[in-house]
Structures are given as C-alpha cells and as structure tokens.
Design a protein around this motif. Sequence first.
Motif, PDB file in Angstrom:
ATOM      1  N   PHE A 198       3.151   5.609  22.870  1.00 25.33           N
ATOM      2  CA  PHE A 198       3.277   4.592  21.822  1.00 25.33           C
ATOM      3  C   PHE A 198       2.889   3.207  22.345  1.00 25.33           C
ATOM      4  CE2 PHE A 198       5.879   1.375  19.607  1.00 25.33           C
ATOM      5  CZ  PHE A 198       5.463   1.572  18.298  1.00 25.33           C
ATOM      6  N   TYR A 199       3.526   2.760  23.414  1.00 26.08           N
ATOM      7  CA  TYR A 199       3.345   1.379  23.865  1.00 26.08           C
ATOM      8  C   TYR A 199       2.032   1.149  24.614  1.00 26.08           C
ATOM      9  CZ  TYR A 199       8.134   0.334  22.486  1.00 26.08           C
ATOM     10  OH  TYR A 199       9.275   0.140  21.757  1.00 26.08           O
ATOM     11  N   ARG A 200       1.617   2.123  25.409  1.00 27.97           N
ATOM     12  CA  ARG A 200       0.385   1.958  26.195  1.00 27.97           C
ATOM     13  C   ARG A 200      -0.829   2.467  25.424  1.00 27.97           C
ATOM     14  NH1 ARG A 200       0.213   5.904  31.062  1.00 27.97           N
ATOM     15  NH2 ARG A 200      -0.035   7.279  29.251  1.00 27.97           N
ATOM     16  N   ASP A 201      -0.769   3.722  24.970  1.00 24.58           N
ATOM     17  CA  ASP A 201      -1.959   4.331  24.377  1.00 24.58           C
ATOM     18  C   ASP A 201      -2.254   3.803  22.969  1.00 24.58           C
ATOM     19  OD1 ASP A 201      -1.880   5.759  26.706  1.00 24.58           O
ATOM     20  OD2 ASP A 201      -1.076   7.585  25.803  1.00 24.58           O
ATOM     21  N   LEU A 202      -1.216   3.587  22.156  1.00 22.49           N
ATOM     22  CA  LEU A 202      -1.446   3.121  20.792  1.00 22.49           C
ATOM     23  C   LEU A 202      -1.446   1.596  20.684  1.00 22.49           C
ATOM     24  CD1 LEU A 202       0.711   5.678  18.727  1.00 22.49           C
ATOM     25  CD2 LEU A 202      -1.738   5.762  19.259  1.00 22.49           C
ATOM     26  N   LEU A 203      -0.539   0.927  21.393  1.00 17.04           N
ATOM     27  CA  LEU A 203      -0.437  -0.532  21.274  1.00 17.04           C
ATOM     28  C   LEU A 203      -1.233  -1.279  22.339  1.00 17.04           C
ATOM     29  CD1 LEU A 203       3.337  -1.082  20.354  1.00 17.04           C
ATOM     30  CD2 LEU A 203       1.388  -0.716  18.842  1.00 17.04           C
ATOM     31  N   GLY A 204      -1.667  -0.606  23.383  1.00 15.69           N
ATOM     32  CA  GLY A 204      -2.519  -1.248  24.378  1.00 15.69           C
ATOM     33  C   GLY A 204      -1.785  -2.092  25.409  1.00 15.69           C
ATOM     34  N   MET A 205      -0.460  -1.887  25.550  1.00 14.80           N
ATOM     35  CA  MET A 205       0.252  -2.595  26.610  1.00 14.80           C
ATOM     36  C   MET A 205      -0.057  -1.947  27.958  1.00 14.80           C
ATOM     37  SD  MET A 205       3.883  -3.616  24.810  1.00 14.80           S
ATOM     38  CE  MET A 205       4.288  -4.806  26.079  1.00 14.80           C
ATOM     39  N   ASN A 277      -5.659  -7.205  15.533  1.00 11.34           N
ATOM     40  CA  ASN A 277      -6.221  -6.657  14.289  1.00 11.34           C
ATOM     41  C   ASN A 277      -5.150  -5.778  13.649  1.00 11.34           C
ATOM     42  OD1 ASN A 277      -7.602  -5.141  12.288  1.00 11.34           O
ATOM     43  ND2 ASN A 277      -9.542  -5.464  13.361  1.00 11.34           N
ATOM     44  N   LEU A 278      -4.339  -6.389  12.794  1.00 12.19           N
ATOM     45  CA  LEU A 278      -3.175  -5.698  12.254  1.00 12.19           C
ATOM     46  C   LEU A 278      -3.562  -4.516  11.366  1.00 12.19           C
ATOM     47  CD1 LEU A 278      -0.130  -5.506  12.066  1.00 12.19           C
ATOM     48  CD2 LEU A 278      -0.172  -7.183  10.211  1.00 12.19           C
ATOM     49  N   GLU A 279      -4.543  -4.726  10.473  1.00 13.27           N
ATOM     50  CA  GLU A 279      -4.923  -3.631   9.568  1.00 13.27           C
ATOM     51  C   GLU A 279      -5.417  -2.405  10.342  1.00 13.27           C
ATOM     52  OE1 GLU A 279      -6.000  -6.744   9.188  1.00 13.27           O
ATOM     53  OE2 GLU A 279      -5.697  -7.406   7.111  1.00 13.27           O
ATOM     54  N   GLN A 280      -6.244  -2.654  11.338  1.00 15.59           N
ATOM     55  CA  GLN A 280      -6.792  -1.551  12.127  1.00 15.59           C
ATOM     56  C   GLN A 280      -5.683  -0.825  12.904  1.00 15.59           C
ATOM     57  OE1 GLN A 280     -10.234  -2.766  14.381  1.00 15.59           O
ATOM     58  NE2 GLN A 280     -10.301  -0.848  15.542  1.00 15.59           N
ATOM     59  N   LEU A 281      -4.739  -1.600  13.450  1.00 16.26           N
ATOM     60  CA  LEU A 281      -3.650  -0.997  14.207  1.00 16.26           C
ATOM     61  C   LEU A 281      -2.733  -0.185  13.288  1.00 16.26           C
ATOM     62  CD1 LEU A 281      -2.172  -0.533  16.833  1.00 16.26           C
ATOM     63  CD2 LEU A 281      -0.960  -2.688  16.474  1.00 16.26           C
ATOM     64  N   VAL A 282      -2.416  -0.722  12.125  1.00 12.98           N
ATOM     65  CA  VAL A 282      -1.563   0.008  11.175  1.00 12.98           C
ATOM     66  C   VAL A 282      -2.208   1.331  10.789  1.00 12.98           C
ATOM     67  CG1 VAL A 282      -0.772  -0.029   8.770  1.00 12.98           C
ATOM     68  CG2 VAL A 282      -0.251  -1.954  10.289  1.00 12.98           C
ATOM     69  N   ASP A 283      -3.509   1.308  10.561  1.00 16.67           N
ATOM     70  CA  ASP A 283      -4.232   2.536  10.231  1.00 16.67           C
ATOM     71  C   ASP A 283      -4.129   3.547  11.381  1.00 16.67           C
ATOM     72  OD1 ASP A 283      -6.084   4.108   8.576  1.00 16.67           O
ATOM     73  OD2 ASP A 283      -7.508   3.715  10.194  1.00 16.67           O
ATOM     74  N   LYS A 284      -4.284   3.060  12.581  1.00 20.48           N
ATOM     75  CA  LYS A 284      -4.195   3.910  13.777  1.00 20.48           C
ATOM     76  C   LYS A 284      -2.791   4.516  13.919  1.00 20.48           C
ATOM     77  CE  LYS A 284      -5.001   3.290  18.790  1.00 20.48           C
ATOM     78  NZ  LYS A 284      -5.304   2.229  19.786  1.00 20.48           N
ATOM     79  N   LEU A 285      -1.759   3.696  13.676  1.00 19.60           N
ATOM     80  CA  LEU A 285      -0.383   4.192  13.799  1.00 19.60           C
ATOM     81  C   LEU A 285      -0.067   5.221  12.714  1.00 19.60           C
ATOM     82  CD1 LEU A 285       1.564   0.900  14.683  1.00 19.60           C
ATOM     83  CD2 LEU A 285       0.593   2.613  16.231  1.00 19.60           C
ATOM     84  N   ARG A 286      -0.570   4.988  11.508  1.00 16.65           N
ATOM     85  CA  ARG A 286      -0.354   5.975  10.432  1.00 16.65           C
ATOM     86  C   ARG A 286      -0.982   7.318  10.796  1.00 16.65           C
ATOM     87  NH1 ARG A 286       2.163   3.719   6.205  1.00 16.65           N
ATOM     88  NH2 ARG A 286       1.680   1.558   5.616  1.00 16.65           N
ATOM     89  N   ARG A 287      -2.177   7.271  11.356  1.00 16.31           N
ATOM     90  CA  ARG A 287      -2.851   8.518  11.743  1.00 16.31           C
ATOM     91  C   ARG A 287      -2.099   9.254  12.852  1.00 16.31           C
ATOM     92  NH1 ARG A 287      -7.444   5.258  12.149  1.00 16.31           N
ATOM     93  NH2 ARG A 287      -7.557   5.742  14.390  1.00 16.31           N
ATOM     94  N   ASN A 288      -1.330   8.508  13.617  1.00 15.45           N
ATOM     95  CA  ASN A 288      -0.591   9.109  14.731  1.00 15.45           C
ATOM     96  C   ASN A 288       0.869   9.403  14.395  1.00 15.45           C
ATOM     97  OD1 ASN A 288      -2.107   9.218  17.580  1.00 15.45           O
ATOM     98  ND2 ASN A 288      -2.996   7.582  16.333  1.00 15.45           N
ATOM     99  N   GLY A 289       1.204   9.335  13.115  1.00 15.30           N
ATOM    100  CA  GLY A 289       2.532   9.759  12.675  1.00 15.30           C
ATOM    101  C   GLY A 289       3.672   8.821  13.011  1.00 15.30           C
ATOM    102  N   VAL A 290       3.378   7.537  13.255  1.00 17.69           N
ATOM    103  CA  VAL A 290       4.422   6.564  13.557  1.00 17.69           C
ATOM    104  C   VAL A 290       5.244   6.289  12.297  1.00 17.69           C
ATOM    105  CG1 VAL A 290       4.799   4.122  14.171  1.00 17.69           C
ATOM    106  CG2 VAL A 290       3.186   5.528  15.491  1.00 17.69           C
ATOM    107  N   GLU A 291       6.553   6.088  12.477  1.00 17.88           N
ATOM    108  CA  GLU A 291       7.430   5.823  11.337  1.00 17.88           C
ATOM    109  C   GLU A 291       7.348   4.348  10.928  1.00 17.88           C
ATOM    110  OE1 GLU A 291      12.161   6.004  10.041  1.00 17.88           O
ATOM    111  OE2 GLU A 291      11.529   6.914  11.933  1.00 17.88           O
ATOM    112  N   PHE A 292       7.163   4.101   9.642  1.00 18.97           N
ATOM    113  CA  PHE A 292       7.064   2.747   9.106  1.00 18.97           C
ATOM    114  C   PHE A 292       8.353   2.364   8.383  1.00 18.97           C
ATOM    115  CE2 PHE A 292       2.778   3.377  10.199  1.00 18.97           C
ATOM    116  CZ  PHE A 292       2.116   2.154  10.164  1.00 18.97           C
TER     117      PHE A 292
END
Length: 327
Positions: A198-205, A277-292
Amino acid sequence: MSSQTNVQVQRIRAIGLTVTNCVGVARRRHRSLDFYTQALAFELVSDITVEGQDYSDLEGVTGAKIRIVTLRLGDELIELMEYLNIQGKSIPSDSQSNDLWFQHLAIVVSDMDRAYAHLRSFPIEPISVAPQTIPPENKASGGVRAFKFKDPDGHDLELIWFPPDKGQDKWHQNSHRLFLGIDHSAIAISNTEQSLHFYRDLLGMQIDSRSLNWGATQSRLDNLPGAEVKITALRPVQDGMGIELLDYIVPEKGRPIPSDWKSCDIAHMQIELVVNNLEQLVDKLRRNGVEFVSSRIVQFADSTSPYRQGCLVKDPDGHAILLIAES
C-alpha cells in the motif's frame, strides 16, 4: 518514468486527530488545545468551523459540523478535529501498543530529561515506565531515547531524542527550543509486506530504514512484556515527516480496528498525504481494491480550506489516510 513512480505522495501535510466533543462543558472546551500548546509547545495557526455536504462526504459522516484547530510545532502541523454535533466513541481504556488502532506522533525534543520533567506536570497517562534508551546493539536505533504516553483523550504520543548520529539533520541544528517538531507517525500493522504494498508500491513512499526492537528496553517503552517489534520507516519523496510501520511479533497481533469506527470517533487519526495527481492515484487505488471512506473526490472552492481536493481512504489495517491535492 514508470506508472509506479508517476503518481506519488510528495509529503505529509499534517496529522489530524479527532478530539472529545465538549459541547456544553465550557471548562473543558479547550482541553486539547491547552494540552498541546502548554505541555508540548505547539503554536496556534488557525481555528475554524466547517460544515456542509463536502466535509460530510470527505469524512464519511452525515451532517458533520467540525471545528478544526490547526497547530504547528517546528515545520509540522496537526489538526485537532472536534465534531460539534456528534458524540464519538471514546478510545478503549485497555488499548495497548500492539492493537491495530495504535497510532502515535513522535515529538522530537532537544533534551529528554527536561522535556520529561516538564511533561509530568500535566495530566498525562504514561505508557512507558520512564524514558528509555535503545541499546547500542540495535544498529538502526541505538542511543535513541523515547517515552510513550497518552494525551487527555487517550491518543498515543511519544517524546523522542536522537543522538548526533541518528535522525534527520534538522533535529541537530542549534535550537533553544525544547520541543522541536514531529519526526513521524507510527502505526501498528498486521503484516509488513501487505502494508508495504500500500504505502510503497501504490503510494510511492520510500523505505528509510528497518529495525527489530526487542528486549527489556522495548518492554518498558511499550509496557508490553517480552515486546518484539519489526519497524519499517517510510518517507515521502520530499522527505519531512514519515510513517513507521510497527509489526509486533511478541506479543502477537492485537485487536483489529472495529469496522464501525468512523471519523467522528476519538480513536480516529488521519495522515494527510499531498499527492501530485489525485485523480490518477484514486483510480489506481480503486483498481487495487483499497477501501474508500469518501464517497467521491471532494472539490473545495472555499478559501478557508487548506487544500483544493481531498479523498479519505483506509490502509490495509484500517488506518485513515487523507489524500489531498493542494491549491
């Protein structure tokens, strides 16, 4: 540049804490504000009250009316969030450091003994027996001194002192101040690799350090017999405040975050991450099943809002992460 590095967390803007609803109790009205400014030397930045559909959608709380008190310590910000019209659930009184809702702020001090003596004159609940010094055999943290305690609402906090060879450079610049800033927010997790996805691969930390803390010192620090914890420190691209993942091996994993806890409940803390890029990140998180938590990306036209867009999500263990695009 790969898509994995295109969308990234740039920095942590602030940490938000939900504080007790004190409606009608005038003498307790500013309890949290008083504690953070007097006991820990935070300075008041702003005190606003917000309401309306945007904030309700952002925090996932219907009809929310929120007083937000922003405080600064050094370069870092916290937001005390008081829900004026909703009585949130209190933090369980038997909470421990291995419960998965555990989350603390690490407040850097220039002199641990003086800071500890000052703090003890305020109504804190200690977690640690006393300030502890990490032993030298711990390469990543040897010589670091720390003390954990709870604020008046039961939020977990830590005082931390870095020896000359540890910590960010800014903690060693000559300063007359006793309380210097916030180094990181530490969260209890159930699985390091799951959280790193979540933090490294999806958020880029980025991973800053790894360590294994154990033995009598850690037990006294956490007030947990036989404590053994795997710690992974993460920093955003622009450095600054970080996130530490606390993966307890002993004792085994504590209780999960209850699924019915909401942003108005006192255990709620949210890490505000500025993304490019919030829109792009939100799209990426949705595709990866993150809870909103947020029902949508909320747009703020209001000049009082410190950011232009926001969207609240949960990490794999249920910790709240507010993704924001700045104005």
